[in-house]
Scaffold this motif. Sequence first.
Motif, PDB file in Angstrom:
ATOM      1  N   MET A  10       0.828  -1.211   0.000  1.00  0.00           N
ATOM      2  CA  MET A  10       0.000   0.000   0.000  1.00  0.00           C
ATOM      3  C   MET A  10       0.857   1.254   0.000  1.00  0.00           C
ATOM      4  SD  MET A  10      -3.089  -0.952   2.578  1.00  0.00           S
ATOM      5  CE  MET A  10      -3.994   0.569   2.399  1.00  0.00           C
ATOM      6  N   ILE A  11       2.053   1.152   0.543  1.00  0.00           N
ATOM      7  CA  ILE A  11       2.952   2.317   0.495  1.00  0.00           C
ATOM      8  C   ILE A  11       3.630   2.393  -0.874  1.00  0.00           C
ATOM      9  CG2 ILE A  11       5.039   3.321   1.504  1.00  0.00           C
ATOM     10  CD1 ILE A  11       4.193   2.110   4.156  1.00  0.00           C
ATOM     11  N   ALA A  12       3.964   1.209  -1.416  1.00  0.00           N
ATOM     12  CA  ALA A  12       4.740   1.196  -2.658  1.00  0.00           C
ATOM     13  C   ALA A  12       3.906   1.638  -3.853  1.00  0.00           C
ATOM     14  CB  ALA A  12       5.305  -0.192  -2.901  1.00  0.00           C
ATOM     15  N   ILE A  13       2.625   1.257  -3.880  1.00  0.00           N
ATOM     16  CA  ILE A  13       1.819   1.560  -5.077  1.00  0.00           C
ATOM     17  C   ILE A  13       1.764   3.064  -5.348  1.00  0.00           C
ATOM     18  CG2 ILE A  13      -0.544   1.561  -5.982  1.00  0.00           C
ATOM     19  CD1 ILE A  13      -0.847  -1.241  -4.950  1.00  0.00           C
ATOM     20  N   PRO A  14       1.337   3.888  -4.381  1.00  0.00           N
ATOM     21  CA  PRO A  14       1.313   5.322  -4.697  1.00  0.00           C
ATOM     22  C   PRO A  14       2.701   5.903  -4.949  1.00  0.00           C
ATOM     23  CG  PRO A  14       0.620   4.932  -2.433  1.00  0.00           C
ATOM     24  CD  PRO A  14       0.762   3.608  -3.066  1.00  0.00           C
ATOM     25  N   LEU A  15       3.695   5.358  -4.264  1.00  0.00           N
ATOM     26  CA  LEU A  15       5.052   5.878  -4.444  1.00  0.00           C
ATOM     27  C   LEU A  15       5.522   5.664  -5.879  1.00  0.00           C
ATOM     28  CD1 LEU A  15       6.981   7.174  -2.438  1.00  0.00           C
ATOM     29  CD2 LEU A  15       8.065   4.966  -2.140  1.00  0.00           C
ATOM     30  N   ILE A  16       5.351   4.438  -6.358  1.00  0.00           N
ATOM     31  CA  ILE A  16       5.806   4.135  -7.721  1.00  0.00           C
ATOM     32  C   ILE A  16       4.955   4.898  -8.725  1.00  0.00           C
ATOM     33  CG2 ILE A  16       5.997   2.289  -9.416  1.00  0.00           C
ATOM     34  CD1 ILE A  16       6.655   0.447  -6.969  1.00  0.00           C
ATOM     35  N   ALA A  17       3.637   4.908  -8.482  1.00  0.00           N
ATOM     36  CA  ALA A  17       2.757   5.630  -9.398  1.00  0.00           C
ATOM     37  C   ALA A  17       3.139   7.100  -9.439  1.00  0.00           C
ATOM     38  CB  ALA A  17       1.304   5.470  -8.964  1.00  0.00           C
ATOM     39  N   GLY A  18       3.527   7.648  -8.296  1.00  0.00           N
ATOM     40  CA  GLY A  18       3.906   9.054  -8.244  1.00  0.00           C
ATOM     41  C   GLY A  18       5.127   9.328  -9.095  1.00  0.00           C
ATOM     42  N   ILE A  19       6.095   8.412  -9.050  1.00  0.00           N
ATOM     43  CA  ILE A  19       7.300   8.621  -9.852  1.00  0.00           C
ATOM     44  C   ILE A  19       6.969   8.499 -11.331  1.00  0.00           C
ATOM     45  CG2 ILE A  19       9.584   7.694 -10.365  1.00  0.00           C
ATOM     46  CD1 ILE A  19       9.666   6.867  -7.352  1.00  0.00           C
ATOM     47  N   VAL A  20       6.153   7.481 -11.645  1.00  0.00           N
ATOM     48  CA  VAL A  20       5.803   7.290 -13.057  1.00  0.00           C
ATOM     49  C   VAL A  20       5.020   8.488 -13.573  1.00  0.00           C
ATOM     50  CG1 VAL A  20       4.495   5.845 -14.646  1.00  0.00           C
ATOM     51  CG2 VAL A  20       5.854   4.787 -12.846  1.00  0.00           C
ATOM     52  N   ALA A  21       4.136   9.047 -12.714  1.00  0.00           N
ATOM     53  CA  ALA A  21       3.281  10.153 -13.149  1.00  0.00           C
ATOM     54  C   ALA A  21       4.103  11.328 -13.660  1.00  0.00           C
ATOM     55  CB  ALA A  21       2.381  10.610 -12.002  1.00  0.00           C
ATOM     56  N   LEU A  22       5.300  11.499 -13.109  1.00  0.00           N
ATOM     57  CA  LEU A  22       6.137  12.625 -13.528  1.00  0.00           C
ATOM     58  C   LEU A  22       6.508  12.542 -15.009  1.00  0.00           C
ATOM     59  CD1 LEU A  22       8.608  13.033 -10.549  1.00  0.00           C
ATOM     60  CD2 LEU A  22       6.874  14.626 -11.274  1.00  0.00           C
ATOM     61  N   ALA A 111       1.840  13.620  -8.616  1.00  0.00           N
ATOM     62  CA  ALA A 111       2.971  12.976  -7.943  1.00  0.00           C
ATOM     63  C   ALA A 111       3.035  13.396  -6.486  1.00  0.00           C
ATOM     64  CB  ALA A 111       4.270  13.337  -8.666  1.00  0.00           C
ATOM     65  N   ALA A 112       2.797  14.694  -6.239  1.00  0.00           N
ATOM     66  CA  ALA A 112       2.845  15.175  -4.854  1.00  0.00           C
ATOM     67  C   ALA A 112       1.765  14.497  -4.019  1.00  0.00           C
ATOM     68  CB  ALA A 112       2.686  16.698  -4.818  1.00  0.00           C
ATOM     69  N   PHE A 113       0.570  14.353  -4.592  1.00  0.00           N
ATOM     70  CA  PHE A 113      -0.505  13.725  -3.831  1.00  0.00           C
ATOM     71  C   PHE A 113      -0.234  12.254  -3.577  1.00  0.00           C
ATOM     72  CE2 PHE A 113      -3.118  17.380  -3.926  1.00  0.00           C
ATOM     73  CZ  PHE A 113      -4.034  17.168  -2.925  1.00  0.00           C
TER      74      PHE A 113
END
Lengths: 515, 477
Positions: A10-22, A111-113
């Motif tokens: 649950m921590i990794a999913i938004p983190l990785i998605a945030g990096i990809v979103a950039l 990404a920030a969110f």
Amino acid sequence: MTGLPILSLMIAIPLIAGIVALFLNANGARWLALIATLADLALGIGLWASYDPAGAQWQFVEQLGTGLPVSWALGIDGIALMLIMLSVFLMPICIGASWRAIDKRVPEYMAAFLLMEALMIGVFAAQDLLLFYIFFEGGLIPMYLIIGIWGGVERIKASYKFFLYTLAGSVLMLIAMLVMIGIAGTSSIPELMAYDFAPGLQWWLWLAFFASFAVKMPMWPVHTWLPDAHVQAPTAGSVILAGVLLKMGGYGFIRFSLPMFPEASAQFMPFVFVLSGIAVVVTSLIALVQHDMKKLIAYSSVAHMAFVTFGLFAFNRQGIEGALIVMLSHGLVSGALFLCVGVIYDRLHTREIARYGGLADNMPKYALFFMLFTMASVGLPGTSGFVGEFLSLVGTYEASSWAAVVATTGIILGAAYMLYLYWRVVYGTQRNADAAAMPDLDARELWLLAPIAACVLWMGIYPESFMRPMREDVGRLLTRIERAAPRGDAHVIPGKPVTAAPHGAPAEHAPAEAH
Amino acid sequence: MNFAAILPEAILTIGAIVLMMVAAFAGRRSAGVTSWAAIALLLAAAVSLIGPPQTDGALFGGLIAADGFGAFGKLLIFLCAAVAIVAAHGWFERDFEHGAEYPVLILFSAVGMAVMVSATSLVTLYVGLELQSLSAYVLASYRRTDDRSAEAGLKYFVLGALASGILLYGISLLYGFTGTTQFSGIASAFAREGTHSLGLLFGLVFLLAGLAFKTSAVPFHMWTPDVYEGAPTPVTAFFASAPKVAAVLLSVRVCLDALAPAIDAWRQIIIFASLASIILGAVAAYGQTNIKRLLAYSSINNVGFALIGLVAGGPRGASSVLFYMAVYVVMTLGAFLCVLRMRGEDGEPLESMDSLSGLSQSRPWLAAALAVFMFSLAGIPPLFGFWPKLMVFQAAVAEGLIPLAVVGILGTVVGAFYYLKVVKLMYFDAPGRPFRKARTDLEGILILLAALFVSPLGYLLIGPLGTLTANAASSLF
């Protein structure tokens, strides 16, 4: 527990998605953020479904890097579970609320969110003191950027105020943590929760933790960053700030201050009650005279958070359970109220109350939802606000009837400023043509508000679903702190069990716990 | 005579002399050759650190020690020197004069610093320090046609000479009252006397004052902003990293080895220097408009934090200082490499903070990297710059120095303000004039590596780096 490391996931999913979103364009980032947050919500529901309320205190435990100064130790109890649920529930709504309102630098925004979500879940799941601190403080960076880049006119002042206030509060907590690690020889939160520090030392440690959580909560008189931050932040930023970030303060009191320093907590109970009492009355009065909708709701947040501190430091089951429900309820209700402000702000680009009026005519659906959330904020029976505030007041009354008297004025004042706000915005005559021409909620906005409305009613009508996972943990907390519990000024005489109060589940403990 | 133990210094000295000849005879054409050869020499010296016997005892009659502590310091110094050469490669291309001699000077300076971190005698301490300083004076005024650069060199030289004088005076007093220049001898002389004589105390104070000048700790920091501003940017990057490591590590060795029995005497001095550096470094940076001056105050501020670890003392304090310096040099070099990319459209270097405004929109990756370095220098988790700060505070708390830790950590809040200002300029403000497009080259890769190191990924290194610093620190005790 073996198997899927669901918390890490649950921590990794938004983190990785945030990096990809950039690396994506605006639309891609929006969809990715929505999918990632929904995936986290799905995982969260799975977490709730497989959480065993009668099982071990710490579930879904993960442990990596033992022996290092900071280890990747995760695990949740019922309290953390509910707060994680709150976070993952609000997050897709925040993304939805920003779908059209944010049109510049969308990938960075998403990404920030997403980074924010990862850090929030980390705060509630961390079982290592330093890991907790890293997540707790890390949240400052994305929030600073969210307020500063996408905020209103005075965003820069607000972002600085937010960052420096919260940082100043937290650094002393870090020193206290280092002292605790030095003495107890461990940085594991569950072990520290059972460690007895010398009462004299507890006094200092409690103050250091209090400095951090009081700012985060925020308590009077260190609340002044909140109105600025709320007013300037974009709608979704306010939702997350009010919905989840403020809860970190309350969570900190439950997780650290009370179980780790029970004697000091008891000693400081009058101090907390005085501050909370002032907060309830003063900030409610300030809220009455606001012209800016967001500012009004921000001040109401401070007042509501005072119910949390009242309840927590009442040292009894009703108070603590009530405080927890107020936290959850306020997370939903204030988030929803900020969304309601956002809906009309998107149309008219002003938060001035006086610019609106008579919206019931042209926006009936909006008026209905706004009404529901207003009532929930006031604490009308049947909504989530009532359950929490009632329990917290009952608990406070048992501890100190004078404090309860002051706190109860907050309910009256709360009704006053919320209804006054509702009246000025939704009722009355339509004063401005542009406000009168605003279209009603569209499908996207309905989808944002309806789930929150459903949850508010669910929590108001059947709070047992939310209390059940937390009940054992509150019990454990109570056994931990009962040795220090101050004698309340209520002289309860055990009588015959009365018939069940309207809110069956929580009330049935009242007679048993009272004495 | 165990020459294998000083292999790194020997490689660099002989190599630098040879390169000096190359530069003298081949002229400016050889700039590329000497640069790459210098980097190769630094690499070779770093590799040779693995080889020599890690003897704990002093060599050459107690002049120098090839121990783990020195090896760790040298590793950092050689790294900084190599980065300074790489950074200069792009910098001097437009109007280079004597480009070929720049790497040679860096090499000599690196030799001086290598001697500093392994000195176990006041004589080698002084020789190393002077070799480093003399090269540094020349480097500071390297663009001699530029008034600011010449002024920086002169100012550095005059003040540096004064500091050397103070240091020498302290050394002479210590020698006079102990009868030896060796650290071990001085330590036993201090241990012999229960109450320290006035002469010893004076010697100690003057010695520490001289060292404080080199670490640019308050109140001997005055030269730092001016020299950092005036010196060419790659040189500033070098000044902010390698000499700091050398001077801080030298102070650690002097305090924990030579002056160990006099801990009560030096501790209060270092406490003052540390807190004054933290507070002044944070407060004085407020009004700065030049990014290099800002980073100068940031370096003063950071030295203050590193000194907290020294105040704590003991193996834990020493290893926290080593950890701090390792992370500090990466953050600082990264920040300076980003500053090096601030070029106007004609390639002229920009130094004003305003030129950073809106960088996140014109150069998002550069802005992101600089933001990471700034948050990391401010010590905000989850960036890795938080961890060394935590370690020095932990060392101080473990020693019971809680008031020191409290004041120090409140200093981070004050300091956070100006680091945030850089982020604010880049992210919140409207874009100004765009920078010249940069090539993707070695510098870009170095920025990326530094940013990854200070990102949360750095926490994976806590284990190995912690072991390394603990081993290095243990060789002092």
